[in-house]
Design a protein around this motif. Structure first.
Motif, PDB file in Angstrom:
ATOM      1  N   ARG A  43     -20.535  36.200  21.126  1.00 14.05           N
ATOM      2  CA  ARG A  43     -20.434  36.394  19.685  1.00 14.05           C
ATOM      3  C   ARG A  43     -20.039  35.067  19.043  1.00 14.05           C
ATOM      4  NH1 ARG A  43     -17.530  41.751  17.572  1.00 14.05           N
ATOM      5  NH2 ARG A  43     -19.031  42.487  19.119  1.00 14.05           N
ATOM      6  N   GLU A  44     -20.697  34.719  17.950  1.00 13.59           N
ATOM      7  CA  GLU A  44     -20.423  33.457  17.297  1.00 13.59           C
ATOM      8  C   GLU A  44     -20.168  33.637  15.808  1.00 13.59           C
ATOM      9  OE1 GLU A  44     -23.688  30.707  17.439  1.00 13.59           O
ATOM     10  OE2 GLU A  44     -25.104  32.092  16.500  1.00 13.59           O
ATOM     11  N   PHE A  45     -19.343  32.751  15.295  1.00 13.60           N
ATOM     12  CA  PHE A  45     -19.022  32.757  13.879  1.00 13.60           C
ATOM     13  C   PHE A  45     -20.240  32.325  13.076  1.00 13.60           C
ATOM     14  CE2 PHE A  45     -16.411  32.292  10.173  1.00 13.60           C
ATOM     15  CZ  PHE A  45     -16.849  31.153   9.523  1.00 13.60           C
ATOM     16  N   VAL A  46     -20.447  33.000  11.944  1.00 19.09           N
ATOM     17  CA  VAL A  46     -21.544  32.655  11.044  1.00 19.09           C
ATOM     18  C   VAL A  46     -21.007  32.125   9.719  1.00 19.09           C
ATOM     19  CG1 VAL A  46     -23.522  33.538   9.765  1.00 19.09           C
ATOM     20  CG2 VAL A  46     -23.074  34.359  12.094  1.00 19.09           C
ATOM     21  N   ALA A  47     -20.146  32.906   9.086  1.00 21.77           N
ATOM     22  CA  ALA A  47     -19.619  32.508   7.781  1.00 21.77           C
ATOM     23  C   ALA A  47     -18.340  33.273   7.496  1.00 21.77           C
ATOM     24  CB  ALA A  47     -20.640  32.776   6.677  1.00 21.77           C
ATOM     25  N   GLY A  48     -17.487  32.698   6.657  1.00 27.29           N
ATOM     26  CA  GLY A  48     -16.258  33.365   6.278  1.00 27.29           C
ATOM     27  C   GLY A  48     -15.919  33.067   4.834  1.00 27.29           C
ATOM     28  N   VAL A  49     -15.220  33.992   4.201  1.00 31.51           N
ATOM     29  CA  VAL A  49     -14.802  33.811   2.809  1.00 31.51           C
ATOM     30  C   VAL A  49     -13.349  34.240   2.686  1.00 31.51           C
ATOM     31  CG1 VAL A  49     -15.708  36.096   2.144  1.00 31.51           C
ATOM     32  CG2 VAL A  49     -15.373  34.336   0.393  1.00 31.51           C
ATOM     33  N   SER A  50     -12.566  33.417   1.992  1.00 35.06           N
ATOM     34  CA  SER A  50     -11.152  33.708   1.814  1.00 35.06           C
ATOM     35  C   SER A  50     -10.963  34.924   0.912  1.00 35.06           C
ATOM     36  CB  SER A  50     -10.453  32.498   1.212  1.00 35.06           C
ATOM     37  OG  SER A  50     -10.974  32.220  -0.081  1.00 35.06           O
ATOM     38  N   TRP A  51      -9.724  35.422   0.856  1.00 33.19           N
ATOM     39  CA  TRP A  51      -9.453  36.637   0.104  1.00 33.19           C
ATOM     40  C   TRP A  51      -9.825  36.487  -1.369  1.00 33.19           C
ATOM     41  CZ3 TRP A  51      -6.196  36.641  -4.074  1.00 33.19           C
ATOM     42  CH2 TRP A  51      -5.394  35.512  -4.227  1.00 33.19           C
ATOM     43  N   SER A  52      -9.682  35.281  -1.904  1.00 32.96           N
ATOM     44  CA  SER A  52      -9.980  35.061  -3.324  1.00 32.96           C
ATOM     45  C   SER A  52     -11.445  34.742  -3.571  1.00 32.96           C
ATOM     46  CB  SER A  52      -9.129  33.909  -3.851  1.00 32.96           C
ATOM     47  OG  SER A  52      -9.477  32.712  -3.177  1.00 32.96           O
ATOM     48  N   THR A  56     -14.950  29.007   1.439  1.00 27.78           N
ATOM     49  CA  THR A  56     -15.950  29.535   2.355  1.00 27.78           C
ATOM     50  C   THR A  56     -16.167  28.558   3.513  1.00 27.78           C
ATOM     51  OG1 THR A  56     -17.746  28.551   1.063  1.00 27.78           O
ATOM     52  CG2 THR A  56     -17.175  30.838   0.571  1.00 27.78           C
ATOM     53  N   ASP A  57     -16.572  29.103   4.638  1.00 29.51           N
ATOM     54  CA  ASP A  57     -16.898  28.299   5.817  1.00 29.51           C
ATOM     55  C   ASP A  57     -18.217  28.791   6.386  1.00 29.51           C
ATOM     56  OD1 ASP A  57     -13.552  28.704   6.259  1.00 29.51           O
ATOM     57  OD2 ASP A  57     -14.363  26.674   6.277  1.00 29.51           O
ATOM     58  N   TYR A  58     -18.969  27.886   6.968  1.00 28.14           N
ATOM     59  CA  TYR A  58     -20.252  28.230   7.562  1.00 28.14           C
ATOM     60  C   TYR A  58     -20.424  27.530   8.900  1.00 28.14           C
ATOM     61  CZ  TYR A  58     -21.452  29.840   2.882  1.00 28.14           C
ATOM     62  OH  TYR A  58     -21.478  30.499   1.673  1.00 28.14           O
ATOM     63  N   ALA A  59     -21.103  28.202   9.803  1.00 27.02           N
ATOM     64  CA  ALA A  59     -21.542  27.528  11.019  1.00 27.02           C
ATOM     65  C   ALA A  59     -22.588  26.492  10.627  1.00 27.02           C
ATOM     66  CB  ALA A  59     -22.134  28.548  11.987  1.00 27.02           C
ATOM     67  N   ASP A  60     -22.627  25.404  11.371  1.00 25.75           N
ATOM     68  CA  ASP A  60     -23.587  24.345  11.052  1.00 25.75           C
ATOM     69  C   ASP A  60     -25.020  24.861  11.060  1.00 25.75           C
ATOM     70  OD1 ASP A  60     -21.775  21.678  12.788  1.00 25.75           O
ATOM     71  OD2 ASP A  60     -21.559  22.503  10.769  1.00 25.75           O
ATOM     72  N   SER A  61     -25.283  25.822  11.923  1.00 24.59           N
ATOM     73  CA  SER A  61     -26.657  26.320  12.087  1.00 24.59           C
ATOM     74  C   SER A  61     -27.163  27.101  10.878  1.00 24.59           C
ATOM     75  CB  SER A  61     -26.747  27.196  13.342  1.00 24.59           C
ATOM     76  OG  SER A  61     -25.852  28.290  13.234  1.00 24.59           O
ATOM     77  N   VAL A  62     -26.245  27.525   9.998  1.00 22.25           N
ATOM     78  CA  VAL A  62     -26.678  28.341   8.857  1.00 22.25           C
ATOM     79  C   VAL A  62     -26.384  27.688   7.510  1.00 22.25           C
ATOM     80  CG1 VAL A  62     -26.295  30.408  10.239  1.00 22.25           C
ATOM     81  CG2 VAL A  62     -24.555  29.705   8.578  1.00 22.25           C
ATOM     82  N   LYS A  63     -25.695  26.556   7.532  1.00 21.31           N
ATOM     83  CA  LYS A  63     -25.380  25.874   6.273  1.00 21.31           C
ATOM     84  C   LYS A  63     -26.647  25.598   5.490  1.00 21.31           C
ATOM     85  CE  LYS A  63     -21.031  23.553   7.356  1.00 21.31           C
ATOM     86  NZ  LYS A  63     -20.375  22.275   7.719  1.00 21.31           N
ATOM     87  N   SER A  64     -26.581  25.751   4.217  1.00 19.29           N
ATOM     88  CA  SER A  64     -27.657  25.554   3.231  1.00 19.29           C
ATOM     89  C   SER A  64     -28.671  26.684   3.257  1.00 19.29           C
ATOM     90  CB  SER A  64     -28.384  24.217   3.431  1.00 19.29           C
ATOM     91  OG  SER A  64     -29.274  24.277   4.527  1.00 19.29           O
ATOM     92  N   ARG A  65     -28.585  27.584   4.225  1.00 18.07           N
ATOM     93  CA  ARG A  65     -29.492  28.737   4.256  1.00 18.07           C
ATOM     94  C   ARG A  65     -28.796  30.049   3.942  1.00 18.07           C
ATOM     95  NH1 ARG A  65     -31.845  30.201   8.880  1.00 18.07           N
ATOM     96  NH2 ARG A  65     -30.191  29.391  10.236  1.00 18.07           N
ATOM     97  N   PHE A  66     -27.554  30.172   4.360  1.00 14.04           N
ATOM     98  CA  PHE A  66     -26.796  31.409   4.167  1.00 14.04           C
ATOM     99  C   PHE A  66     -25.715  31.187   3.122  1.00 14.04           C
ATOM    100  CE2 PHE A  66     -27.349  33.418   8.688  1.00 14.04           C
ATOM    101  CZ  PHE A  66     -28.724  33.241   8.587  1.00 14.04           C
ATOM    102  N   THR A  67     -25.420  32.242   2.367  1.00 15.37           N
ATOM    103  CA  THR A  67     -24.340  32.198   1.386  1.00 15.37           C
ATOM    104  C   THR A  67     -23.510  33.461   1.493  1.00 15.37           C
ATOM    105  OG1 THR A  67     -25.726  30.909  -0.138  1.00 15.37           O
ATOM    106  CG2 THR A  67     -23.757  31.968  -1.048  1.00 15.37           C
ATOM    107  N   ILE A  68     -22.210  33.270   1.645  1.00 10.69           N
ATOM    108  CA  ILE A  68     -21.295  34.406   1.700  1.00 10.69           C
ATOM    109  C   ILE A  68     -20.588  34.530   0.358  1.00 10.69           C
ATOM    110  CG2 ILE A  68     -19.370  33.041   2.650  1.00 10.69           C
ATOM    111  CD1 ILE A  68     -18.620  35.537   4.320  1.00 10.69           C
ATOM    112  N   SER A  69     -20.389  35.763  -0.067  1.00 11.22           N
ATOM    113  CA  SER A  69     -19.683  36.008  -1.328  1.00 11.22           C
ATOM    114  C   SER A  69     -18.994  37.357  -1.228  1.00 11.22           C
ATOM    115  CB  SER A  69     -20.653  35.981  -2.515  1.00 11.22           C
ATOM    116  OG  SER A  69     -21.641  36.995  -2.372  1.00 11.22           O
ATOM    117  N   ARG A  70     -18.098  37.613  -2.159  1.00 12.23           N
ATOM    118  CA  ARG A  70     -17.402  38.888  -2.121  1.00 12.23           C
ATOM    119  C   ARG A  70     -17.163  39.407  -3.526  1.00 12.23           C
ATOM    120  NH1 ARG A  70     -12.132  37.956   1.122  1.00 12.23           N
ATOM    121  NH2 ARG A  70     -11.791  40.161   0.628  1.00 12.23           N
ATOM    122  N   ASP A  71     -17.066  40.730  -3.606  1.00 15.88           N
ATOM    123  CA  ASP A  71     -16.715  41.407  -4.849  1.00 15.88           C
ATOM    124  C   ASP A  71     -15.567  42.346  -4.497  1.00 15.88           C
ATOM    125  OD1 ASP A  71     -16.460  43.011  -7.086  1.00 15.88           O
ATOM    126  OD2 ASP A  71     -18.614  43.117  -7.446  1.00 15.88           O
TER     127      ASP A  71
END
Length: 119
Positions: A43-52, A56-71
């Motif tokens: 299992r590998e990390f893809v992306a993370g978003v802080s409580w606020s 955000t953090d991204y794995a190098d393999s998905v940067k510029s392609r994936f976007t994490i967000s929260r509501d």
């Protein structure tokens, strides 16, 4: 309880949006991460978003392609995946925990949703 959904079959270059919905959990207190696991791989990390949502953090393999967000009002975190590649094929899991790229720092896990990218 976390539930991940939105996976499916898509062609190379296509897009998907994954959602992670929480219930019975004060979602807004936690970092939320997306991880993935392909057959025969760890299992590998893809992306993370802080409580606020401000960090955000991204794995190098998905940067510029994936976007994490929260509501937080909807208790939902999203992972927008664009320009998908066959190597993105995996079961995607969302998890709640401390701000980290390590799976060991996440306490609660959803059941996973399958993403398959055809070449």
């Amino acid at each position: 309880q976390l539930q991940a959904f939105g996976g499916g079959l898509v062609q190379t270059g296509g897009s998907l949006r994954l959602s992670c919905a929480a219930s019975g959990l004060t979602f807004s207190f936690w970092t939320v991460g997306w991880f993935r696991q392909a057959p025969g791989k760890e299992r590998e990390f893809v992306a993370g978003v802080s409580w606020s949502g401000t960090s955000t953090d991204y794995a190098d393999s998905v940067k510029s392609r994936f976007t994490i967000s929260r509501d937080n009002a909807k208790n939902t975190v999203y992972l927008q995946m664009n320009d998908l590649k066959p190597e993105d094929t995996a079961v995607y899991y969302c998890a709640v925990g401390q701000h980290s790229t390590s799976a060991q720092r996440y306490n609660y896990w959803g059941q996973g949703t399958q993403v398959t990218v055809s070449s």
